[in-house]
Design an enzyme around this catalytic site. Sequence first.
Site, PDB file in Angstrom:
ATOM      1  N   THR A   1      -4.783  -7.366  10.725  1.00 12.15           N
ATOM      2  CA  THR A   1      -5.119  -6.105  10.059  1.00 12.15           C
ATOM      3  C   THR A   1      -4.676  -4.899  10.881  1.00 12.15           C
ATOM      4  OG1 THR A   1      -7.020  -7.173   9.022  1.00 12.15           O
ATOM      5  CG2 THR A   1      -7.025  -4.774   9.063  1.00 12.15           C
TER       6      THR A   1
ATOM      7  N   ASN B   1      -1.992   0.174   6.828  1.00 13.14           N
ATOM      8  CA  ASN B   1      -1.471  -1.080   7.363  1.00 13.14           C
ATOM      9  C   ASN B   1      -0.563  -1.844   6.401  1.00 13.14           C
ATOM     10  OD1 ASN B   1      -3.407  -2.102   5.635  1.00 13.14           O
ATOM     11  ND2 ASN B   1      -4.538  -3.211   7.203  1.00 13.14           N
TER      12      ASN B   1
ATOM     13  N   ARG C   1       2.987  -6.278   8.920  1.00  9.98           N
ATOM     14  CA  ARG C   1       2.243  -5.164   9.521  1.00  9.98           C
ATOM     15  C   ARG C   1       2.841  -4.729  10.854  1.00  9.98           C
ATOM     16  NH1 ARG C   1      -3.486  -7.525   7.514  1.00  9.98           N
ATOM     17  NH2 ARG C   1      -3.665  -6.306   5.588  1.00  9.98           N
TER      18      ARG C   1
ATOM     19  N   LYS D   1       0.812  -1.214   0.000  1.00  6.62           N
ATOM     20  CA  LYS D   1       0.000   0.000   0.000  1.00  6.62           C
ATOM     21  C   LYS D   1       0.852   1.273   0.000  1.00  6.62           C
ATOM     22  CE  LYS D   1      -3.986  -2.171   2.241  1.00  6.62           C
ATOM     23  NZ  LYS D   1      -4.909  -2.081   3.398  1.00  6.62           N
TER      24      LYS D   1
ATOM     25  N   PHE E   1     -15.987   2.502   6.502  1.00  2.00           N
ATOM     26  CA  PHE E   1     -14.602   2.874   6.197  1.00  2.00           C
ATOM     27  C   PHE E   1     -14.305   2.950   4.702  1.00  2.00           C
ATOM     28  CE2 PHE E   1     -14.668  -1.766   6.833  1.00  2.00           C
ATOM     29  CZ  PHE E   1     -14.118  -2.199   5.624  1.00  2.00           C
TER      30      PHE E   1
ATOM     31  N   HIS F   1      -2.105  -5.436   1.494  1.00  4.16           N
ATOM     32  CA  HIS F   1      -3.385  -6.121   1.287  1.00  4.16           C
ATOM     33  C   HIS F   1      -3.045  -7.514   0.791  1.00  4.16           C
ATOM     34  CE1 HIS F   1      -7.372  -7.093  -0.414  1.00  4.16           C
ATOM     35  NE2 HIS F   1      -6.654  -7.642  -1.390  1.00  4.16           N
TER      36      HIS F   1
ATOM     37  N   ARG G   1      -1.080 -14.454   4.206  1.00  4.83           N
ATOM     38  CA  ARG G   1      -1.832 -13.874   5.323  1.00  4.83           C
ATOM     39  C   ARG G   1      -1.038 -13.992   6.625  1.00  4.83           C
ATOM     40  NH1 ARG G   1      -6.013 -11.408   3.906  1.00  4.83           N
ATOM     41  NH2 ARG G   1      -6.864 -11.310   6.015  1.00  4.83           N
TER      42      ARG G   1
END
EC number: 2.7.4.6
Length: 141
Positions: free
Chosen positions: A93, A114, A104, A11, A59, A117, A87
């Site tokens: 998250t 964070n 993260r 991100k 959100f 994705h 993951r």
Amino acid sequence: MAIERTLSIIKPDAVAKNVIGQIYARFEAAGLKIAAARMIHLSRAEAEQFYAVHKERPFFKDLVDFMISGPVMVQALEGENAVLKNRELMGATDPKKAAPGTIRADFADSIDANAVHGSDAAETAQVEVAFFFPGLNIYSR
């Protein structure tokens, strides 16, 4: 175990921190191969379409605004249990709840910014990979 593909997005916050290489190293150390990759700056329409599943969530607007705030690095990852493995590498998250040593925990600033994705299931992964890499520009190795 079957070879899977999953989508990963680094991100805008993590791209701005210049940690793409460190994140890629974690993918590769975990046995995930990068089958396709590209850096893009999402348009509002692209971000809204990609995150349409969240359209009714409170959100949604903030998520879209964040995802168009700077370039992102998008990659299709491939390997055994790629969805679950990615993951696990990402962590929770909320970076405050992410296990130490996860992407993260190490690179994210907040639950919104964070860092990454990742697809949440094999079925979702197929749709998400096709969204960013339509056609034949994915290369198994």
